[in-house]
Design an enzyme around this catalytic site. Structure first.
Site: not given
Length: 365
Positions: A172, A176, A249, A280, A300, A348, A350
């Site tokens: 997805r 917004r 990665r 970035r 980066e 992964y 957070d």
């Protein structure tokens, strides 16, 4: 008699919280890390009064009030809101995709018109069963956003053409239909005042630490000095790559001090065209509203991971996930070893999810 209750391999968030909580319970812990500093990938280093995120931007965010209260015992957070920008050939767009993005792209000013434009572009391609990432992205958001803001950035991240990447990578996309540039939906977010390293320092007060110490350089010794081991390194390395190597990665960082006050006006700007090799630029002072006369930026660069490189992101495709399950079966049989964190669980995480997980593991173990 073993010397320690726990040997904890890694001073990142998982290992440091585990050590802190177990020490509170009266357990004796030794924490080792192969790097020359504590903190793992959330390590921040102060240079010229600016806290540098040495291993990429880390913005703390959570909707879990207990997690927010837990981390706040170690520091005070500012009210930083993550509002990254995308630069495509000199054009600036807001992220995540929102009404500001759609207005810049198409001149639309209402959600209704934006939805109509997206739907029109999706219908042009009429993709029923996406066969690759490119088709998946276009079927979700249309061609304009895909070509300007997704294609190049994603190809740089993965080191592959979007047509060669599997569709499931993009399940997805955050869209917004409001003029809201806040990247996260979470109730709580911010940056620790003074940097993340201060958090880890407080967690590890009074705990024995050995830096520049690689578990695998003296494995037999380390396996026999504690009742249990908490391992936050690569699970496949722990098992000597018995079933083969998991893929990751990696990243390369170029940090530069500039003799100017403000380089890009925002903490994070993504560069979404493929021709620019970095994904970035981070301007660190903006995380803490710095007023210094100088600024420090970091470019980066994504890289293929190979032995000796730092593994940052697990490549959770079907092949690697199947391979990980083989290692997980071995891990489940371990009575002495607890695997945790991104590398230990090949997942992964957070930061808030790391806290939830380690506190759960502490209670269970």
């Amino acid at each position: 008699m073993r010397k320690y209750d726990y040997l904890i391999v890694g001073t990142g968030l998982y290992g440091s919280i585990f050590a802190y909580e177990m020490t509170k319970q009266g357990k004796k812990c030794l924490v080792i890390d192969k790097r020359s500093h504590i903190g793992g990938n959330i390590y921040t280093e102060e240079i010229e009064g600016i806290n540098i995120h040495k291993y990429g931007a880390h913005i703390f965010h959570t909707s879990n009030k207990k997690v927010w209260e837990y981390i706040n015992q170690f520091c005070e957070f500012n009210n930083y809101i993550n509002s990254p920008l995308a630069n495509y050939k000199g054009e600036i767009y807001n992220l995540p995709f929102n009404m500001n993005t759609f207005n810049k792209l198409w001149g639309v000013v209402t959600p209704k018109k934006a939805k109509e434009k997206i739907e029109q572009q999706k219908q042009e391609y009429n993709i029923k069963e996406p066969k690759n990432l490119e088709e998946q992205a276009i079927s979700l958001i249309g061609k304009d956003i895909y070509k300007k803001l997704i294609k190049g950035y994603t190809e740089k991240q993965w080191g592959r053409d979007a047509k060669e990447l599997p569709a499931f990578i993009i399940k997805r996309l955050p869209v917004r239909f409001t003029y809201d540039n806040n990247y996260f939906n979470d109730r709580y977010q911010g940056i620790p005042i003074g940097g993340y390293t201060k958090i880890i320092e407080k967690m590890l007060v009074g705990i024995e630490i050995q830096l520049n110490t690689n578990f695998f350089d003296n494995r037999e010794y380390f396996e026999n000095i504690a009742e249990k081991i908490v391992f936050t390194g690569m699970i496949d390395e722990f098992y000597n790559y018995k079933f083969g190597k998991l893929e990751y990665r990696s990243l390369r960082f170029e940090t530069e001090s500039l003799d100017e006050e403000n380089y890009q006006g925002n903490a994070v700007v993504n560069y979404t065209e493929r021709e620019i090799p970095y994904t970035r630029i981070i301007e660190h002072k903006h995380f803490e509203y710095g007023q210094q006369k100088k600024t420090i930026i970091t470019r980066e660069y994504p890289m293929e991971w190979k032995n000796g490189d730092e593994p940052y992101y697990p490549v959770n495709n079907e092949k690697n996930n199947k391979l990980y399950l083989k290692y997980k079966e071995l891990a489940n049989k371990e009575e002495k070893v607890i695997f945790g964190g991104r590398l230990g669980e090949y997942k992964y995480y957070d930061m808030d999810k790391v806290i939830e997980k380690v506190l759960g593991d502490v209670i269970l173990k």
